[in-house]
Motif scaffolding. Structure first.
Motif, PDB file in Angstrom:
ATOM      1  N   SER A  47      -3.422  18.119  34.970  1.00  0.00           N
ATOM      2  CA  SER A  47      -2.425  18.092  36.040  1.00  0.00           C
ATOM      3  C   SER A  47      -2.665  19.157  37.098  1.00  0.00           C
ATOM      4  O   SER A  47      -1.896  19.250  38.054  1.00  0.00           O
ATOM      5  CB  SER A  47      -1.022  18.277  35.450  1.00  0.00           C
ATOM      6  N   THR A  48      -3.699  19.957  36.949  1.00  0.00           N
ATOM      7  CA  THR A  48      -3.976  21.024  37.902  1.00  0.00           C
ATOM      8  C   THR A  48      -5.481  21.199  38.022  1.00  0.00           C
ATOM      9  O   THR A  48      -6.212  21.018  37.039  1.00  0.00           O
ATOM     10  CB  THR A  48      -3.324  22.346  37.451  1.00  0.00           C
ATOM     11  N   PRO A  49      -5.981  21.536  39.212  1.00  0.00           N
ATOM     12  CA  PRO A  49      -7.423  21.789  39.357  1.00  0.00           C
ATOM     13  C   PRO A  49      -7.843  23.151  38.837  1.00  0.00           C
ATOM     14  O   PRO A  49      -9.021  23.499  38.930  1.00  0.00           O
ATOM     15  CB  PRO A  49      -7.634  21.683  40.873  1.00  0.00           C
ATOM     16  N   GLN A  50      -6.932  23.914  38.291  1.00  0.00           N
ATOM     17  CA  GLN A  50      -7.248  25.227  37.754  1.00  0.00           C
ATOM     18  C   GLN A  50      -7.489  25.147  36.256  1.00  0.00           C
ATOM     19  O   GLN A  50      -6.979  24.255  35.571  1.00  0.00           O
ATOM     20  CB  GLN A  50      -6.111  26.213  38.041  1.00  0.00           C
ATOM     21  N   CYS A  51      -8.259  26.094  35.756  1.00  0.00           N
ATOM     22  CA  CYS A  51      -8.464  26.194  34.321  1.00  0.00           C
ATOM     23  C   CYS A  51      -7.284  26.936  33.698  1.00  0.00           C
ATOM     24  O   CYS A  51      -6.380  27.406  34.396  1.00  0.00           O
ATOM     25  CB  CYS A  51      -9.779  26.916  34.020  1.00  0.00           C
TER      26      CYS A  51
END
Length: 289
Positions: free
Chosen positions: A27-31
Protein backbone atom coordinates in the motif's frame (compact mmCIF):
# COMPACT_ATOMS: atom_id res chain seq x y z
CA UNK A 1 14.76 -17.29 -0.24
CA UNK A 2 15.80 -14.91 -2.99
CA UNK A 3 14.87 -11.41 -4.04
CA UNK A 4 11.26 -11.34 -5.22
CA UNK A 5 11.52 -7.88 -6.82
CA UNK A 6 14.27 -8.89 -9.27
CA UNK A 7 12.03 -8.30 -12.31
CA UNK A 8 10.12 -5.30 -10.93
CA UNK A 9 10.85 -1.93 -12.56
CA UNK A 10 12.26 0.86 -10.45
CA UNK A 11 9.80 3.72 -10.01
CA UNK A 12 10.51 7.31 -9.05
CA UNK A 13 8.16 6.97 -6.07
CA UNK A 14 10.09 4.03 -4.64
CA UNK A 15 12.30 4.61 -1.64
CA UNK A 16 15.95 3.55 -2.13
CA UNK A 17 15.42 0.23 -0.31
CA UNK A 18 12.06 -0.83 -1.78
CA UNK A 19 13.37 -3.19 -4.46
CA UNK A 20 16.59 -4.21 -2.74
CA UNK A 21 14.73 -5.43 0.34
CA UNK A 22 11.82 -7.08 -1.54
CA UNK A 23 9.57 -5.29 0.94
CA UNK A 24 6.09 -6.79 1.13
CA UNK A 25 4.27 -3.52 1.88
CA UNK A 26 1.91 -3.11 -1.07
CA UNK A 27 0.00 0.00 0.00
CA UNK A 28 3.02 2.31 0.03
CA UNK A 29 6.09 2.78 -2.19
CA UNK A 30 8.25 2.87 0.93
CA UNK A 31 9.91 -0.06 2.63
CA UNK A 32 9.24 -0.97 6.25
CA UNK A 33 12.23 1.02 7.50
CA UNK A 34 11.35 4.20 5.60
CA UNK A 35 7.68 3.90 6.59
CA UNK A 36 8.59 3.47 10.27
CA UNK A 37 7.82 6.81 11.94
CA UNK A 38 8.81 5.84 15.47
CA UNK A 39 11.55 7.91 17.11
CA UNK A 40 14.90 6.18 17.14
CA UNK A 41 15.93 4.43 20.32
CA UNK A 42 18.89 2.31 21.34
CA UNK A 43 16.67 -0.42 22.78
CA UNK A 44 13.21 -1.69 21.88
CA UNK A 45 10.71 -3.71 23.86
CA UNK A 46 10.18 -7.36 23.00
CA UNK A 47 7.96 -9.93 24.70
CA UNK A 48 9.56 -13.17 25.94
CA UNK A 49 7.35 -15.99 27.21
CA UNK A 50 7.73 -16.50 30.93
CA UNK A 51 9.58 -13.22 31.37
CA UNK A 52 7.43 -10.45 29.91
CA UNK A 53 8.53 -7.32 28.09
CA UNK A 54 12.27 -6.67 28.18
CA UNK A 55 14.51 -4.16 26.43
CA UNK A 56 16.23 -6.64 24.11
CA UNK A 57 14.57 -6.05 20.74
CA UNK A 58 15.69 -4.38 17.53
CA UNK A 59 13.94 -1.71 15.53
CA UNK A 60 13.40 -4.03 12.56
CA UNK A 61 12.19 -7.10 14.49
CA UNK A 62 8.55 -6.47 13.48
CA UNK A 63 9.23 -5.62 9.84
CA UNK A 64 8.19 -7.95 7.05
CA UNK A 65 10.36 -11.05 6.70
CA UNK A 66 12.32 -9.68 3.73
CA UNK A 67 13.08 -6.30 5.32
CA UNK A 68 14.08 -8.00 8.55
CA UNK A 69 16.39 -10.36 6.66
CA UNK A 70 17.86 -7.44 4.69
CA UNK A 71 18.82 -5.43 7.77
CA UNK A 72 20.11 -8.49 9.62
CA UNK A 73 22.43 -9.25 6.69
CA UNK A 74 23.51 -5.64 6.23
CA UNK A 75 24.32 -5.25 9.91
CA UNK A 76 26.34 -8.48 9.82
CA UNK A 77 28.29 -7.18 6.78
CA UNK A 78 29.14 -3.80 8.32
CA UNK A 79 32.82 -3.07 8.91
CA UNK A 80 33.68 -2.19 11.64
CA UNK A 81 30.90 -4.13 13.38
CA UNK A 82 27.99 -2.27 14.90
CA UNK A 83 25.76 -3.27 17.78
CA UNK A 84 22.02 -3.14 17.25
CA UNK A 85 21.82 -0.39 19.86
CA UNK A 86 24.17 1.78 17.74
CA UNK A 87 22.06 1.65 14.58
CA UNK A 88 19.52 4.15 13.31
CA UNK A 89 17.80 2.23 10.55
CA UNK A 90 17.72 3.18 7.67
CA UNK A 91 20.34 5.92 8.19
CA UNK A 92 23.01 4.06 10.16
CA UNK A 93 24.61 1.98 8.78
CA UNK A 94 24.54 3.91 5.50
CA UNK A 95 23.56 1.70 2.54
CA UNK A 96 24.15 4.18 -0.30
CA UNK A 97 27.21 2.39 -1.69
CA UNK A 98 25.60 -1.04 -1.40
CA UNK A 99 22.41 0.11 -3.13
CA UNK A 100 24.36 1.64 -6.02
CA UNK A 101 26.07 -1.69 -6.67
CA UNK A 102 22.81 -3.60 -6.21
CA UNK A 103 20.98 -1.52 -8.81
CA UNK A 104 23.81 -2.17 -11.28
CA UNK A 105 22.94 -5.86 -11.09
CA UNK A 106 19.24 -5.01 -11.19
CA UNK A 107 19.49 -3.00 -14.43
CA UNK A 108 22.22 -5.21 -15.90
CA UNK A 109 24.85 -2.58 -16.65
CA UNK A 110 27.16 -0.02 -15.09
CA UNK A 111 27.71 3.45 -16.53
CA UNK A 112 31.37 4.37 -17.09
CA UNK A 113 32.52 7.91 -17.82
CA UNK A 114 35.63 8.52 -19.93
CA UNK A 115 38.09 11.37 -19.48
CA UNK A 116 36.53 13.28 -22.38
CA UNK A 117 33.10 13.16 -20.72
CA UNK A 118 31.58 10.45 -22.86
CA UNK A 119 29.60 7.71 -21.16
CA UNK A 120 29.44 4.04 -21.97
CA UNK A 121 27.60 1.08 -20.52
CA UNK A 122 29.41 -1.96 -19.22
CA UNK A 123 27.39 -5.14 -18.81
CA UNK A 124 27.12 -6.47 -15.26
CA UNK A 125 26.52 -10.22 -15.29
CA UNK A 126 26.21 -12.37 -12.23
CA UNK A 127 23.97 -14.62 -10.19
CA UNK A 128 20.23 -14.09 -10.79
CA UNK A 129 18.81 -11.74 -8.18
CA UNK A 130 15.87 -14.04 -7.52
CA UNK A 131 18.37 -16.52 -6.05
CA UNK A 132 20.13 -13.96 -3.82
CA UNK A 133 19.03 -13.33 -0.24
CA UNK A 134 18.04 -9.73 0.59
CA UNK A 135 21.02 -7.74 1.84
CA UNK A 136 23.64 -9.50 -0.32
CA UNK A 137 25.03 -8.80 -3.79
CA UNK A 138 24.92 -11.44 -6.54
CA UNK A 139 28.02 -13.55 -7.02
CA UNK A 140 30.01 -13.32 -10.22
CA UNK A 141 30.23 -16.20 -12.67
CA UNK A 142 33.74 -17.03 -11.46
CA UNK A 143 32.55 -17.17 -7.85
CA UNK A 144 29.65 -19.40 -8.85
CA UNK A 145 32.01 -21.81 -10.59
CA UNK A 146 34.30 -21.80 -7.55
CA UNK A 147 31.38 -22.50 -5.20
CA UNK A 148 31.92 -19.35 -3.15
CA UNK A 149 29.31 -18.97 -0.42
CA UNK A 150 27.28 -15.78 -0.51
CA UNK A 151 27.34 -14.56 3.08
CA UNK A 152 28.32 -11.53 5.13
CA UNK A 153 32.02 -12.44 4.98
CA UNK A 154 32.23 -12.07 1.18
CA UNK A 155 34.23 -8.90 0.40
CA UNK A 156 31.64 -7.66 -2.11
CA UNK A 157 28.99 -7.66 0.61
CA UNK A 158 31.10 -5.77 3.13
CA UNK A 159 30.31 -2.10 3.71
CA UNK A 160 32.82 0.26 5.24
CA UNK A 161 31.18 2.32 7.94
CA UNK A 162 32.70 5.46 9.34
CA UNK A 163 33.69 4.79 12.91
CA UNK A 164 31.37 6.41 15.39
CA UNK A 165 32.66 8.86 17.93
CA UNK A 166 33.18 7.77 21.50
CA UNK A 167 30.02 9.62 22.49
CA UNK A 168 27.96 7.68 19.96
CA UNK A 169 29.61 4.35 20.72
CA UNK A 170 28.66 4.48 24.38
CA UNK A 171 25.09 3.21 24.76
CA UNK A 172 22.76 5.02 27.09
CA UNK A 173 21.34 1.83 28.59
CA UNK A 174 22.78 -1.65 28.59
CA UNK A 175 20.62 -4.44 27.26
CA UNK A 176 18.65 -6.20 29.95
CA UNK A 177 19.43 -9.89 30.16
CA UNK A 178 16.82 -12.54 30.81
CA UNK A 179 18.37 -13.30 34.20
CA UNK A 180 18.14 -9.65 35.24
CA UNK A 181 14.53 -9.51 34.07
CA UNK A 182 13.66 -12.62 36.10
CA UNK A 183 15.38 -11.22 39.19
CA UNK A 184 13.47 -7.98 38.77
CA UNK A 185 10.15 -9.80 38.44
CA UNK A 186 10.87 -11.92 41.53
CA UNK A 187 11.83 -8.83 43.50
CA UNK A 188 8.60 -7.09 42.48
CA UNK A 189 6.57 -10.17 43.46
CA UNK A 190 8.20 -10.38 46.90
CA UNK A 191 7.65 -6.66 47.40
CA UNK A 192 3.96 -7.03 46.55
CA UNK A 193 3.64 -9.92 49.03
CA UNK A 194 5.19 -7.82 51.79
CA UNK A 195 2.78 -4.99 51.07
CA UNK A 196 -0.17 -7.39 51.18
CA UNK A 197 0.98 -8.80 54.53
CA UNK A 198 1.33 -5.31 55.95
CA UNK A 199 -2.06 -4.35 54.61
CA UNK A 200 -3.60 -7.44 56.24
CA UNK A 201 -2.67 -6.17 59.71
CA UNK A 202 -4.34 -2.82 59.13
CA UNK A 203 -8.10 -2.29 59.50
CA UNK A 204 -9.92 -2.22 56.19
CA UNK A 205 -11.36 1.18 55.25
CA UNK A 206 -15.07 1.52 54.69
CA UNK A 207 -15.96 1.23 51.01
CA UNK A 208 -18.01 4.07 49.50
CA UNK A 209 -21.61 3.35 48.52
CA UNK A 210 -22.12 1.97 45.03
CA UNK A 211 -23.83 3.99 42.34
CA UNK A 212 -26.87 2.75 40.44
CA UNK A 213 -24.74 1.80 37.44
CA UNK A 214 -22.33 -0.20 39.62
CA UNK A 215 -25.26 -1.95 41.30
CA UNK A 216 -26.64 -3.04 37.92
CA UNK A 217 -23.22 -4.37 36.90
CA UNK A 218 -22.89 -6.31 40.14
CA UNK A 219 -26.39 -7.74 39.78
CA UNK A 220 -25.69 -8.82 36.20
CA UNK A 221 -22.43 -10.43 37.31
CA UNK A 222 -24.23 -12.29 40.09
CA UNK A 223 -26.86 -13.54 37.63
CA UNK A 224 -24.15 -14.86 35.31
CA UNK A 225 -22.39 -16.60 38.20
CA UNK A 226 -25.67 -18.14 39.36
CA UNK A 227 -26.31 -19.64 35.91
CA UNK A 228 -22.81 -20.51 34.69
CA UNK A 229 -20.90 -20.69 37.97
CA UNK A 230 -17.92 -18.74 39.24
CA UNK A 231 -14.60 -18.40 37.46
CA UNK A 232 -13.15 -21.19 39.61
CA UNK A 233 -16.03 -23.47 38.59
CA UNK A 234 -15.52 -22.73 34.90
CA UNK A 235 -11.79 -23.44 35.10
CA UNK A 236 -12.29 -26.91 36.61
CA UNK A 237 -11.64 -29.92 34.37
CA UNK A 238 -15.06 -31.47 35.10
CA UNK A 239 -17.00 -28.27 34.41
CA UNK A 240 -20.05 -28.67 32.18
CA UNK A 241 -21.83 -25.65 30.81
CA UNK A 242 -25.59 -25.47 31.43
CA UNK A 243 -26.04 -24.69 27.74
CA UNK A 244 -24.37 -27.95 26.76
CA UNK A 245 -26.57 -29.75 29.30
CA UNK A 246 -29.70 -28.36 27.65
CA UNK A 247 -28.57 -29.39 24.18
CA UNK A 248 -27.47 -32.84 25.38
CA UNK A 249 -30.87 -33.43 26.98
CA UNK A 250 -32.65 -32.31 23.82
CA UNK A 251 -30.43 -34.54 21.69
CA UNK A 252 -31.21 -37.50 23.96
CA UNK A 253 -34.96 -36.93 23.62
CA UNK A 254 -34.60 -36.63 19.86
CA UNK A 255 -32.72 -39.94 19.65
CA UNK A 256 -35.41 -41.66 21.73
CA UNK A 257 -38.11 -40.31 19.44
CA UNK A 258 -36.19 -41.52 16.38
CA UNK A 259 -35.89 -44.99 17.87
CA UNK A 260 -39.64 -45.13 18.53
CA UNK A 261 -40.37 -43.97 15.00
CA UNK A 262 -38.02 -46.62 13.57
CA UNK A 263 -39.76 -49.33 15.60
CA UNK A 264 -43.19 -48.16 14.43
CA UNK A 265 -44.28 -47.30 17.95
CA UNK A 266 -45.99 -43.99 17.24
CA UNK A 267 -49.02 -44.47 19.50
CA UNK A 268 -49.17 -42.36 22.61
CA UNK A 269 -48.48 -44.43 25.72
CA UNK A 270 -51.15 -44.51 28.47
CA UNK A 271 -50.74 -41.74 31.00
CA UNK A 272 -52.94 -43.17 33.70
CA UNK A 273 -51.40 -43.74 37.10
CA UNK A 274 -48.41 -41.54 36.14
CA UNK A 275 -46.92 -38.75 38.13
CA UNK A 276 -46.87 -35.23 36.75
CA UNK A 277 -43.14 -35.49 35.96
CA UNK A 278 -43.53 -38.78 34.09
CA UNK A 279 -46.50 -37.40 32.14
CA UNK A 280 -44.46 -34.33 31.15
CA UNK A 281 -41.59 -36.49 29.92
CA UNK A 282 -43.98 -38.52 27.78
CA UNK A 283 -45.48 -35.34 26.34
CA UNK A 284 -42.02 -34.04 25.50
CA UNK A 285 -41.16 -37.30 23.75
CA UNK A 286 -44.36 -37.10 21.71
CA UNK A 287 -43.62 -33.47 20.89
CA UNK A 288 -40.12 -34.31 19.64
CA UNK A 289 -41.46 -37.28 17.69
Amino acid sequence: MGTLTADCPRLDTHCPHKLATSCRLTSTPQCCACADERPHSRLYRVYIDGVGFVQRGTRWQSYCWFCKEFWNNRLAATDPPLEASQTQIPLIPDQTEFLERWFEFHQGYRTARASDGTQSRIAVIGEPLREVSPGFLPRTLAQLRAGRANDASRPENRTRQQRLTSEEERPEDTQQSIEDALDELLADASHDEEQQEQAGDMPLPLSPPLSRHELRIRQARNNIMRVFGSREDVQRDDYESPLSTIFNRAESRYQQAEERRANGDTAAPPTENMTARERREVEEQILWG
